[in-house]
Enzyme design. Sequence first.
Site, PDB file in Angstrom:
ATOM      1  N   LYS A 101       0.773  -1.255   0.168  1.00  0.00           N
ATOM      2  CA  LYS A 101       0.075  -0.161   0.000  1.00  0.00           C
ATOM      3  C   LYS A 101       1.155   0.825  -0.068  1.00  0.00           C
ATOM      4  CE  LYS A 101      -3.196   2.046   2.856  1.00  0.00           C
ATOM      5  NZ  LYS A 101      -4.913   1.521   4.193  1.00  0.00           N
ATOM      6  N   SER A 132      -9.516   1.553   2.888  1.00  0.00           N
ATOM      7  CA  SER A 132      -8.654   2.845   1.803  1.00  0.00           C
ATOM      8  C   SER A 132      -7.688   1.841   1.150  1.00  0.00           C
ATOM      9  CB  SER A 132      -8.479   3.588   2.635  1.00  0.00           C
ATOM     10  OG  SER A 132      -7.666   2.631   4.199  1.00  0.00           O
ATOM     11  N   SER A 146      -9.684  -0.823   7.149  1.00  0.00           N
ATOM     12  CA  SER A 146      -9.413  -0.204   5.655  1.00  0.00           C
ATOM     13  C   SER A 146      -8.326  -2.064   4.900  1.00  0.00           C
ATOM     14  CB  SER A 146      -8.442   0.333   5.689  1.00  0.00           C
ATOM     15  OG  SER A 146      -9.015   1.600   5.478  1.00  0.00           O
TER      16      SER A 146
HETATM   17  N1  GLN Z   1     -13.233   3.625   6.481  1.00  0.00           N
HETATM   18  C1  GLN Z   1     -12.658   4.273   7.385  1.00  0.00           C
HETATM   19  C2  GLN Z   1     -12.034   5.648   7.502  1.00  0.00           C
HETATM   20  O1  GLN Z   1     -12.461   6.469   6.463  1.00  0.00           O
HETATM   21  C3  GLN Z   1     -11.261   3.542   7.921  1.00  0.00           C
HETATM   22  C4  GLN Z   1      -9.668   3.932   7.299  1.00  0.00           C
HETATM   23  C5  GLN Z   1      -8.987   3.040   7.587  1.00  0.00           C
HETATM   24  O2  GLN Z   1      -9.148   1.801   8.332  1.00  0.00           O
HETATM   25  N2  GLN Z   1      -7.438   3.578   7.056  1.00  0.00           N
HETATM   26  O3  GLN Z   1     -11.605   6.099   8.380  1.00  0.00           O
END
Ligand code: GLN
Length: 486
Positions: free
Chosen positions: A75, A150, A174
């Site tokens: 990532k 994400s 995410s």
């Molecule tokens: N969707 C959640 C957010 O927008 C989690 C994102 C993540 O785990 N990095 O914060």
Amino acid sequence: MASIRELHTQLVKKERSAVEITQEALDRIQALEPKLHSFLTVTAQRALEQASAVDAKIAAGEEIGILAGIPIGIKDNMCTKGIRTTCASRILENFVPPYESTVTQKLANAGGVMVGKTNLDEFAMGSSTENSAYQVTANPWDISRIPGGSSGGSAAAVAAEECVVSLGSDTGGSIRQPASFCGVVGMKPTYGLVSRYGLVAYASSLDQIGPFGRSVEDTAILLNVIAGYDPQDSTSLKVEIPDYAASLTPDLKVGKKLKIGVIKETFGEGLDPEVEAAVKSAITQLETLGAEIHYISCPRFRYGVPSYYIIAPSEASANLARYDGVKYGLRSPDADNVLSMYTSTRAIGFGTEVKRRIMIGTYALSAGYYDAYYLKAQKVRTLIKEDFETAFQQVDILVCPTAPTTAFQVGEKITDPLSMYLNDLMTIPVNLAGLPGISVPCGFDSKGLPIGLQLIGKVLREDLLLQVAYSYEESTNWHLQKAKIA
Ligand code: GLN
């Protein structure tokens, strides 16, 4: 692409070289990327060099580790020395880190071959990977849909077999949610098990790096390599790391009769009936395997989303203050004094969602509102943790759906932040409590989209989670289905 163990055997028996395996991954990337868009940077040359080094070792008769020569996606919020690390943000468009993150260093030491840096929601803020400043990654099962987020690029790349395994980061879901949407395995380890050194910070008390794989075994092997104490991360845990992969057995024998708790509250309003049906039949399957099923209440679970959306933006607003045009990345060209340089850099460098979070976080932390919002959210966080503690007095692991729906259409939720946030309903509490969680494929809906089962463990019981996930996986065929694009 074959599994890690199969590839390892082929390498050791000299049936295939690491360069050939890497080339297969690179060819797939080249063929699929015009549709998939899961990579922001492909590091073909470096990958082939790393692979050659593995081949040289094999030729010299040296022993190689299990991960040597295996193509891996990273990532793009983990720093890679000399390789652009963007966080899918304009503000880091040309940022080339002068140092290596601990996890990528560990992978390199193990002979792992990094094929590229994968797409994400800008600074890991989002649930669909649509918040990337560069491209929208497609879901490999249906390219009109999002891969989740994400870590959408890392999940899609594994599902489409552009690499064998990948790393993501999970602040509120995410890793697990995109794993569920892409039909792969994804694990968020206990907070502190995997070093965050070199992971670009979003919400530091929640962020955790973890593995994606097409099977529980591949996921376990990758976790083994990245886990462990790191003096460069002050929140890193000093614990012995068991061999997660070696102990996996198909039967559910875990000493005594395994007690599984089903979180009642996750089966309420908003849950897609097809997701519910698949998860319920997975629970029945676990019972058939010999587990004892209990229905458990976590009454404060539902306050996870509201408290997370105070805590995470608050930490983000502090963490992202460093992007000011002075030290990192982008600097706005049209500024005639320092203040306008700060403001115009941030105005053009950050996307809408990142700005929204910075504003929410700054507001929640400001004098006068701190007690009402931030402190209150922290107290709720403690209550959620208590719910888990109570539950774990009665059962060994907890299960629930990973996400309330399957993958949605590109554009479907992007203008409605609240409905996007609600997608993380079932994953967020796990981060708030610092626990390990894993998503494993447990079926498909009538549109052919994958569904994920989430298993949640006690602190540092990754071994048990992986074992239960493995027994379940081995008794089903879900993980053997191939994404359409693959
Ligand atoms: N969707 C959640 C957010 O927008 C989690 C994102 C993540 O785990 N990095 O914060």
